[in-house]
Design a protein around this motif. Structure first.
Motif, PDB file in Angstrom:
ATOM      1  N   PRO A  10       0.835  -1.193   0.000  1.00  0.00           N
ATOM      2  CA  PRO A  10       0.000   0.000   0.000  1.00  0.00           C
ATOM      3  C   PRO A  10       0.873   1.247   0.000  1.00  0.00           C
ATOM      4  CG  PRO A  10       0.106  -0.913   2.210  1.00  0.00           C
ATOM      5  CD  PRO A  10       0.878  -1.849   1.312  1.00  0.00           C
ATOM      6  N   VAL A  11       0.479   2.236  -0.793  1.00  0.00           N
ATOM      7  CA  VAL A  11       1.250   3.483  -0.874  1.00  0.00           C
ATOM      8  C   VAL A  11       0.311   4.679  -0.725  1.00  0.00           C
ATOM      9  CG1 VAL A  11       3.055   2.432  -2.306  1.00  0.00           C
ATOM     10  CG2 VAL A  11       1.156   3.614  -3.403  1.00  0.00           C
ATOM     11  N   SER A  12       0.840   5.765  -0.207  1.00  0.00           N
ATOM     12  CA  SER A  12       0.020   6.957   0.016  1.00  0.00           C
ATOM     13  C   SER A  12      -0.006   7.885  -1.191  1.00  0.00           C
ATOM     14  CB  SER A  12       0.513   7.710   1.251  1.00  0.00           C
ATOM     15  OG  SER A  12       1.867   8.073   1.092  1.00  0.00           O
ATOM     16  N   ASP A  13       1.010   7.827  -2.060  1.00  0.00           N
ATOM     17  CA  ASP A  13       1.092   8.698  -3.229  1.00  0.00           C
ATOM     18  C   ASP A  13       1.628   7.852  -4.392  1.00  0.00           C
ATOM     19  OD1 ASP A  13       1.943  10.506  -5.240  1.00  0.00           O
ATOM     20  OD2 ASP A  13       2.421  12.046  -3.759  1.00  0.00           O
ATOM     21  N   LEU A  14       0.722   7.355  -5.221  1.00  0.00           N
ATOM     22  CA  LEU A  14       1.100   6.425  -6.282  1.00  0.00           C
ATOM     23  C   LEU A  14       2.133   7.010  -7.254  1.00  0.00           C
ATOM     24  CD1 LEU A  14       0.736   3.603  -7.491  1.00  0.00           C
ATOM     25  CD2 LEU A  14      -1.249   4.480  -8.741  1.00  0.00           C
ATOM     26  N   PRO A  15       1.941   8.224  -7.806  1.00  0.00           N
ATOM     27  CA  PRO A  15       2.964   8.755  -8.725  1.00  0.00           C
ATOM     28  C   PRO A  15       4.341   8.923  -8.059  1.00  0.00           C
ATOM     29  CG  PRO A  15       0.913   9.979  -8.974  1.00  0.00           C
ATOM     30  CD  PRO A  15       0.751   9.096  -7.760  1.00  0.00           C
ATOM     31  N   ALA A  16       4.364   9.389  -6.811  1.00  0.00           N
ATOM     32  CA  ALA A  16       5.648   9.554  -6.110  1.00  0.00           C
ATOM     33  C   ALA A  16       6.301   8.197  -5.872  1.00  0.00           C
ATOM     34  CB  ALA A  16       5.447  10.293  -4.791  1.00  0.00           C
ATOM     35  N   SER A  17       5.509   7.188  -5.517  1.00  0.00           N
ATOM     36  CA  SER A  17       6.061   5.851  -5.290  1.00  0.00           C
ATOM     37  C   SER A  17       6.588   5.254  -6.588  1.00  0.00           C
ATOM     38  CB  SER A  17       5.004   4.929  -4.669  1.00  0.00           C
ATOM     39  OG  SER A  17       4.712   5.361  -3.363  1.00  0.00           O
ATOM     40  N   MET A  18       5.882   5.474  -7.684  1.00  0.00           N
ATOM     41  CA  MET A  18       6.369   4.984  -8.982  1.00  0.00           C
ATOM     42  C   MET A  18       7.715   5.627  -9.313  1.00  0.00           C
ATOM     43  SD  MET A  18       2.855   4.931 -11.230  1.00  0.00           S
ATOM     44  CE  MET A  18       3.700   4.420 -12.734  1.00  0.00           C
ATOM     45  N   ALA A  19       7.822   6.934  -9.111  1.00  0.00           N
ATOM     46  CA  ALA A  19       9.082   7.628  -9.394  1.00  0.00           C
ATOM     47  C   ALA A  19      10.197   7.106  -8.501  1.00  0.00           C
ATOM     48  CB  ALA A  19       8.902   9.137  -9.198  1.00  0.00           C
ATOM     49  N   PHE A  20       9.892   6.837  -7.231  1.00  0.00           N
ATOM     50  CA  PHE A  20      10.874   6.301  -6.303  1.00  0.00           C
ATOM     51  C   PHE A  20      11.400   4.954  -6.810  1.00  0.00           C
ATOM     52  CE2 PHE A  20      11.915   3.460  -2.789  1.00  0.00           C
ATOM     53  CZ  PHE A  20      12.864   4.197  -2.117  1.00  0.00           C
ATOM     54  N   TYR A  21      10.496   4.031  -7.137  1.00  0.00           N
ATOM     55  CA  TYR A  21      10.927   2.707  -7.577  1.00  0.00           C
ATOM     56  C   TYR A  21      11.645   2.759  -8.927  1.00  0.00           C
ATOM     57  CZ  TYR A  21       8.991   0.416  -3.550  1.00  0.00           C
ATOM     58  OH  TYR A  21       8.784   0.004  -2.254  1.00  0.00           O
ATOM     59  N   GLU A  22      11.236   3.645  -9.812  1.00  0.00           N
ATOM     60  CA  GLU A  22      11.972   3.811 -11.072  1.00  0.00           C
ATOM     61  C   GLU A  22      13.394   4.280 -10.806  1.00  0.00           C
ATOM     62  OE1 GLU A  22       9.329   6.377 -13.276  1.00  0.00           O
ATOM     63  OE2 GLU A  22       8.166   4.668 -14.025  1.00  0.00           O
ATOM     64  N   ALA A  23      13.575   5.157  -9.817  1.00  0.00           N
ATOM     65  CA  ALA A  23      14.918   5.637  -9.476  1.00  0.00           C
ATOM     66  C   ALA A  23      15.796   4.520  -8.918  1.00  0.00           C
ATOM     67  CB  ALA A  23      14.825   6.783  -8.459  1.00  0.00           C
ATOM     68  N   LEU A  24      15.169   3.489  -8.333  1.00  0.00           N
ATOM     69  CA  LEU A  24      15.930   2.350  -7.821  1.00  0.00           C
ATOM     70  C   LEU A  24      16.234   1.311  -8.892  1.00  0.00           C
ATOM     71  CD1 LEU A  24      14.312   1.607  -4.333  1.00  0.00           C
ATOM     72  CD2 LEU A  24      16.158   3.174  -4.914  1.00  0.00           C
ATOM     73  N   GLY A  25      15.671   1.470 -10.083  1.00  0.00           N
ATOM     74  CA  GLY A  25      15.956   0.535 -11.169  1.00  0.00           C
ATOM     75  C   GLY A  25      14.787  -0.341 -11.577  1.00  0.00           C
ATOM     76  N   PHE A  26      13.624  -0.176 -10.964  1.00  0.00           N
ATOM     77  CA  PHE A  26      12.430  -0.910 -11.374  1.00  0.00           C
ATOM     78  C   PHE A  26      11.864  -0.241 -12.628  1.00  0.00           C
ATOM     79  CE2 PHE A  26      12.883  -1.945  -6.978  1.00  0.00           C
ATOM     80  CZ  PHE A  26      12.164  -3.108  -6.707  1.00  0.00           C
ATOM     81  N   THR A  27      11.137  -1.003 -13.441  1.00  0.00           N
ATOM     82  CA  THR A  27      10.448  -0.435 -14.593  1.00  0.00           C
ATOM     83  C   THR A  27       8.955  -0.690 -14.451  1.00  0.00           C
ATOM     84  OG1 THR A  27      10.788  -2.461 -15.875  1.00  0.00           O
ATOM     85  CG2 THR A  27      12.412  -0.709 -16.153  1.00  0.00           C
ATOM     86  N   ASN A  28       8.170   0.217 -14.993  1.00  0.00           N
ATOM     87  CA  ASN A  28       6.716   0.081 -14.908  1.00  0.00           C
ATOM     88  C   ASN A  28       6.193  -0.795 -16.033  1.00  0.00           C
ATOM     89  OD1 ASN A  28       3.886   1.575 -15.937  1.00  0.00           O
ATOM     90  ND2 ASN A  28       3.994   1.007 -13.799  1.00  0.00           N
ATOM     91  N   ASN A  29       5.284  -1.708 -15.688  1.00  0.00           N
ATOM     92  CA  ASN A  29       4.577  -2.510 -16.681  1.00  0.00           C
ATOM     93  C   ASN A  29       3.181  -1.918 -16.802  1.00  0.00           C
ATOM     94  OD1 ASN A  29       3.034  -4.319 -18.120  1.00  0.00           O
ATOM     95  ND2 ASN A  29       3.929  -6.128 -17.176  1.00  0.00           N
ATOM     96  N   PRO A  30       2.931  -1.104 -17.830  1.00  0.00           N
ATOM     97  CA  PRO A  30       1.641  -0.434 -17.947  1.00  0.00           C
ATOM     98  C   PRO A  30       0.467  -1.394 -18.146  1.00  0.00           C
ATOM     99  CG  PRO A  30       2.990  -0.044 -19.897  1.00  0.00           C
ATOM    100  CD  PRO A  30       3.849  -0.772 -18.905  1.00  0.00           C
ATOM    101  N   GLN A  31       0.754  -2.620 -18.578  1.00  0.00           N
ATOM    102  CA  GLN A  31      -0.305  -3.614 -18.775  1.00  0.00           C
ATOM    103  C   GLN A  31      -1.039  -3.908 -17.462  1.00  0.00           C
ATOM    104  OE1 GLN A  31       1.180  -7.352 -20.234  1.00  0.00           O
ATOM    105  NE2 GLN A  31      -0.845  -8.127 -20.730  1.00  0.00           N
ATOM    106  N   PHE A  32      -0.339  -3.781 -16.331  1.00  0.00           N
ATOM    107  CA  PHE A  32      -0.936  -4.070 -15.028  1.00  0.00           C
ATOM    108  C   PHE A  32      -0.973  -2.821 -14.148  1.00  0.00           C
ATOM    109  CE2 PHE A  32       0.845  -8.165 -16.435  1.00  0.00           C
ATOM    110  CZ  PHE A  32      -0.327  -8.895 -16.483  1.00  0.00           C
ATOM    111  N   SER A  33      -1.076  -1.658 -14.758  1.00  0.00           N
ATOM    112  CA  SER A  33      -1.076  -0.397 -14.025  1.00  0.00           C
ATOM    113  C   SER A  33      -2.276   0.445 -14.438  1.00  0.00           C
ATOM    114  CB  SER A  33       0.210   0.388 -14.300  1.00  0.00           C
ATOM    115  OG  SER A  33       1.349  -0.361 -13.919  1.00  0.00           O
ATOM    116  N   ASP A  34      -2.795   1.218 -13.473  1.00  0.00           N
ATOM    117  CA  ASP A  34      -3.863   2.172 -13.751  1.00  0.00           C
ATOM    118  C   ASP A  34      -3.813   3.270 -12.686  1.00  0.00           C
ATOM    119  OD1 ASP A  34      -5.112   1.124 -11.436  1.00  0.00           O
ATOM    120  OD2 ASP A  34      -6.478  -0.150 -12.584  1.00  0.00           O
ATOM    121  N   ASP A  35      -4.898   3.976 -12.471  1.00  0.00           N
ATOM    122  CA  ASP A  35      -4.905   5.061 -11.485  1.00  0.00           C
ATOM    123  C   ASP A  35      -4.879   4.564 -10.043  1.00  0.00           C
ATOM    124  OD1 ASP A  35      -5.008   6.877 -13.529  1.00  0.00           O
ATOM    125  OD2 ASP A  35      -7.174   7.219 -13.381  1.00  0.00           O
ATOM    126  N   THR A  36      -5.076   3.262  -9.835  1.00  0.00           N
ATOM    127  CA  THR A  36      -5.128   2.714  -8.477  1.00  0.00           C
ATOM    128  C   THR A  36      -3.970   1.787  -8.151  1.00  0.00           C
ATOM    129  OG1 THR A  36      -6.448   0.774  -9.109  1.00  0.00           O
ATOM    130  CG2 THR A  36      -7.651   2.794  -8.526  1.00  0.00           C
TER     131      THR A  36
END
Length: 135
Positions: A10-36
Motif C-alpha cells: 500500500p502506498v500513500s502517493d502512487l505517482p511519487a512511489s512509482m518515481a521512487f521505484y523507477e529511481a531504484l531501477g524498477f520499470t513500470n509494466n503499464p499492462q498491469f497499471s492504472d490510477d489505483t
C-alpha cells in the motif's frame, strides 16, 4: 510456467512511489497499471504492485501499518557492493530513507537497508558465496 512473485504494497502517493521505484531501477509494466495500482518490475520473476489505499482495502480489511512499523523486510540480491551503495543513494535522493539499520559488512556479504516513502523496508545486498567462511 515460470514461478513469479508479486509483492503488494500500500502506498500513500502512487505517482511519487512509482518515481521512487523507477529511481531504484524498477520499470513500470503499464499492462498491469492504472490510477489505483502500478506494477513495478525488478526482474522477470519479481514484481512489486504499488496499491493506493482504496485498492489495498479491496483485498483486505486489515489496517495499513504506519510508516514507522516493520511488517516485512524484502531483500534484493545485487551485482556488487557498488550497486548496493547506488541503490541506497537513489533511495535517499528520491523520497526514501537510506541506512535505516546499521550497514552489514561481513566481508563475503554486504548489505544496506532502506525504506521507501511509505516505510516499506528493502535490503539490497551483495554476496560472494565462494568467500564464505566454512561452517
Amino acid at each position: 510456467m515460470t514461478r513469479m512473485i508479486f509483492v503488494n504494497l500500500p502506498v500513500s502517493d502512487l505517482p511519487a512511489s512509482m518515481a521512487f521505484y523507477e529511481a531504484l531501477g524498477f520499470t513500470n509494466n503499464p499492462q498491469f497499471s492504472d490510477d489505483t495500482a502500478a506494477c513495478m518490475v525488478w526482474s522477470e520473476a519479481i514484481h512489486v504492485m504499488l496499491l493506493t489505499g482504496d485498492k489495498w482495502r479491496s483485498f483486505t480489511d486489515r489496517p495499513i501499518p504506519p510508516p514507522t512499523s516493520s511488517e516485512v523486510s524484502l531483500a534484493l540480491s545485487m551485482d556488487s557492493r557498488e550497486t548496493v551503495d547506488a541503490m541506497n543513494a537513489a533511495a535517499a535522493a528520491h523520497g526514501g530513507t537510506a541506512n535505516i539499520n546499521p550497514v552489514q559488512d561481513l566481508g563475503f556479504m554486504y548489505g544496506r537497508d532502506l525504506a521507501d516513502p511509505d516505510g516499506h523496508i528493502w535490503g539490497p545486498f551483495w554476496m560472494d558465496p565462494a568467500a564464505m567462511p566454512p561452517a
